[in-house]
Write a protein that holds these residues in place. Structure first.
Motif: not given
Length: 124
Positions: A22-31, A36-39, A87-93, A109-112
Motif C-alpha cells: 500500500x505504501x509503495x502503490x501510493x508512492x508510485x501513484x505520485x511518481x 494503476x492502470x490495472x490490478x 511531492x517526490x524528490x528525484x534527487x540531483x540531475x 519506499x522499499x529501496x528499489x
C-alpha cells in the motif's frame, strides 16, 4: 542478428518487488501521476508507461528493494520538476562521467532504484 527477437515479443513488464504494497502503490501513484492502470490480482498493480511496456508493483517481501529500473526520457529535468509537483524528490540531475547521459535517481519506499536517463550525446 542484432535487434531481431528470437520470438515475437509484444509486451514487456518490469517487476518491482516491495514489502509494503500500500505504501509503495501510493508512492508510485505520485511518481506516475495517476492510479494503476490495472490490478490483475491482489498484491499486483501495473502502469503502462509505453505501448506494450508496463511497470508492475508486486508484493514480494523476500525480494523487496533489489530492483533497478532505468527509464529513458526526453527531459530529465522536466521529470524531476513533475515529480516535485507531486511531492517526490528525484534527487540531483547530473551528467554521467562520460557525458553521454543526464540522469536523476531515486529510491522507492522499499529501496528499489528508479533512474531517469536522458541521452545527451558524448562531447566531441
Amino acid at each position: 542478428m542484432k535487434g531481431v527477437p528470437i520470438v515475437a515479443i509484444r509486451t514487456v513488464y518490469a517487476v518491482i518487488p516491495v514489502a509494503d504494497f500500500e505504501a509503495a502503490r501510493a508512492w508510485y501513484e505520485r511518481l506516475w501521476g495517476r492510479p494503476a492502470d490495472r490490478e490483475p490480482m491482489s498484491g499486483l498493480a501495473e502502469w503502462e508507461v509505453i505501448e506494450g511496456g508496463a511497470i508492475q508493483l508486486l508484493l514480494e517481501p523476500d525480494r523487496a528493494g533489489a530492483a533497478m529500473l532505468t527509464l529513458g526520457v526526453d527531459d530529465v529535468a522536466g521529470e524531476v520538476r513533475l515529480a516535485a509537483e507531486r511531492g517526490l524528490d528525484l534527487g540531483t540531475v547530473q551528467d554521467t562521467p562520460d557525458g553521454g547521459f543526464r540522469i536523476a535517481a531515486v529510491n522507492d519506499p522499499a529501496g528499489n532504484v528508479i533512474t531517469f536517463a536522458q541521452e545527451i550525446g558524448r562531447p566531441a
